[in-house]
Design an enzyme around this catalytic site. Structure first.
Site, PDB file in Angstrom:
ATOM      1  N   ASP A  73       0.813  -1.211   0.000  1.00 17.21           N
ATOM      2  CA  ASP A  73       0.000   0.000   0.000  1.00 17.21           C
ATOM      3  C   ASP A  73       0.850   1.268   0.000  1.00 17.21           C
ATOM      4  O   ASP A  73       0.479   2.270  -0.611  1.00 17.21           O
ATOM      5  CB  ASP A  73      -0.936   0.000   1.214  1.00 17.21           C
ATOM      6  CG  ASP A  73      -2.052  -1.030   1.082  1.00 17.21           C
ATOM      7  OD1 ASP A  73      -2.405  -1.363  -0.062  1.00 17.21           O
ATOM      8  OD2 ASP A  73      -2.564  -1.495   2.115  1.00 17.21           O
ATOM      9  N   GLY A  74       2.001   1.231   0.676  1.00 12.57           N
ATOM     10  CA  GLY A  74       2.877   2.402   0.682  1.00 12.57           C
ATOM     11  C   GLY A  74       3.384   2.736  -0.709  1.00 12.57           C
ATOM     12  O   GLY A  74       3.412   3.904  -1.113  1.00 12.57           O
ATOM     13  N   GLU A 145      -5.462  10.095   3.122  1.00 10.78           N
ATOM     14  CA  GLU A 145      -5.790  11.047   4.168  1.00 10.78           C
ATOM     15  C   GLU A 145      -4.813  12.202   4.232  1.00 10.78           C
ATOM     16  O   GLU A 145      -3.682  12.132   3.731  1.00 10.78           O
ATOM     17  CB  GLU A 145      -5.833  10.364   5.539  1.00 10.78           C
ATOM     18  CG  GLU A 145      -4.489   9.988   6.122  1.00 10.78           C
ATOM     19  CD  GLU A 145      -3.963   8.642   5.720  1.00 10.78           C
ATOM     20  OE1 GLU A 145      -2.794   8.598   5.270  1.00 10.78           O
ATOM     21  OE2 GLU A 145      -4.682   7.634   5.834  1.00 10.78           O
ATOM     22  N   LEU A 189      -8.892   4.419  10.640  1.00  8.34           N
ATOM     23  CA  LEU A 189      -9.430   3.219  11.281  1.00  8.34           C
ATOM     24  C   LEU A 189      -8.739   2.950  12.612  1.00  8.34           C
ATOM     25  O   LEU A 189      -9.376   2.510  13.573  1.00  8.34           O
ATOM     26  CB  LEU A 189      -9.280   2.018  10.344  1.00  8.34           C
ATOM     27  CG  LEU A 189      -9.893   0.695  10.819  1.00  8.34           C
ATOM     28  CD1 LEU A 189     -11.401   0.822  10.992  1.00  8.34           C
ATOM     29  CD2 LEU A 189      -9.557  -0.425   9.849  1.00  8.34           C
ATOM     30  N   SER A 190      -7.433   3.228  12.688  1.00  6.40           N
ATOM     31  CA  SER A 190      -6.707   3.015  13.938  1.00  6.40           C
ATOM     32  C   SER A 190      -7.142   3.992  15.023  1.00  6.40           C
ATOM     33  O   SER A 190      -6.881   3.768  16.205  1.00  6.40           O
ATOM     34  CB  SER A 190      -5.192   3.139  13.704  1.00  6.40           C
ATOM     35  OG  SER A 190      -4.825   4.481  13.425  1.00  6.40           O
ATOM     36  N   ALA A 209      -6.211  10.362  19.607  1.00  6.82           N
ATOM     37  CA  ALA A 209      -6.048  10.471  21.059  1.00  6.82           C
ATOM     38  C   ALA A 209      -6.606  11.789  21.588  1.00  6.82           C
ATOM     39  O   ALA A 209      -5.887  12.589  22.176  1.00  6.82           O
ATOM     40  CB  ALA A 209      -4.571  10.320  21.445  1.00  6.82           C
TER      41      ALA A 209
END
Length: 288
Positions: A73-74, A145, A189-190, A209
């Protein structure tokens, strides 16, 4: 004859046979090939493979008809950045671990590649983010993103967000991710962001966070103009677009909106997003 550009990354040696088989299949068909310089170095030095090519490239030429990306993906995100606004169709061949964005695995690519040469494929479009800084620089683009992140590790930043010039909230957090549907299965998602089907016309704002428990991910229409302003003790913050990082002063605001162009992904066989979720994210699996 269609011209093909190949981008890739260094791979494990056991994948070498599949990589060479794919390129040899293209050679046998008389396909004009243009290979990225770093990837060609890997082929020649690590695999002792010297393909017949028309040119070595560092950036994507305008006359290319298709792009093949060999990696994870990278590598796919890096290739999407190379494609830019050209909308040249790209085929992702997975040689990495997850390969969520890719279409076929490396070991089966040489068997399926004739479909590309015969024009027997479909195109799936993916929306992109257009990111503009208020310092007069040209827009940048992201497939997954745009993330606003703190530069220092010891304190939070405050990200003030407006939607279509309507004030939304101040996010006190380690950062804020604005993700496309493609990016909803990545960094967002994370941060407990929702998974969005690729065909949906939405963005999701996911705090990283957050200091407050009532700051949750928010899904907005992708015709929304999102303006972000940052306040930080370090006077700087990080802007990360698909892994590409820049340091910006806090007096630089960011405007995000849907890009006027899309990324065109080649599908060599029927594609099911639900099947991809089950196979690659173990969606719904009873893991005990």
């Amino acid at each position: 004859m269609k011209k093909i550009a190949i981008f890739g990354s260094r791979h494990k040696s056991e994948q070498g046979a599949s990589i060479k088989a794919l390129i040899l299949k293209l050679e046998e068909a008389g396909t004009p090939l243009y290979i990225e310089r770093k990837f060609l170095s890997f082929l020649e030095q690590d695999l002792d493979f010297h393909p017949a090519i028309c040119g070595v490239i560092d950036t994507l030429p305008e006359h290319i008809d298709y792009v093949i990306c060999m990696g994870g993906d990278g590598t796919f995100l890096r290739t999407a950045h190379q494609i830019g606004v050209s909308q040249i169709p790209v085929l992702g061949v997975n040689t990495g671990r997850l390969g969520f964005l890719t279409d076929v695995d490396c070991h089966e690519a040489s068997e399926l590649i004739t479909r590309l040469l015969d024009g027997d494929f479909t195109i799936e479009t993916r929306s992109l983010l257009e990111v503009t800084e208020d310092n007069g620089s040209s827009p940048s683009y992201a497939l997954n993103e745009a993330a606003i992140l703190k530069r220092e590790t010891g304190s939070m930043i405050r990200v003030n967000a407006c939607l279509n010039d309507d004030y939304l909230a101040a996010y006190d957090a380690d950062g804020l991710v604005v993700a496309t549907p493609s990016g909803s299965t990545a960094y967002s998602l994370s941060g407990n962001g929702p998974i969005i089907m690729p065909a949906c016309r939405n963005f999701v704002l996911t705090p990283i966070a957050p200091h407050s428990l009532n700051m949750r991910p928010l899904v907005v229409p992708d015709d929304t103009a999102i303006r972000l302003e940052v306040d930080s003790r370090s006077r700087n913050y990080l802007l990360v677009l698909d892994g590409r990082t820049r340091t910006l002063p806090c007096d630089t605001s960011i405007l995000l909106k849907r890009a006027p162009h899309t990324l065109r992904m080649i599908r060599l066989r029927p594609h099911s997003f639900a099947e991809t979720l089950r196979r690659k994210l173990m969606w719904g699996a009873a893991v005990r």
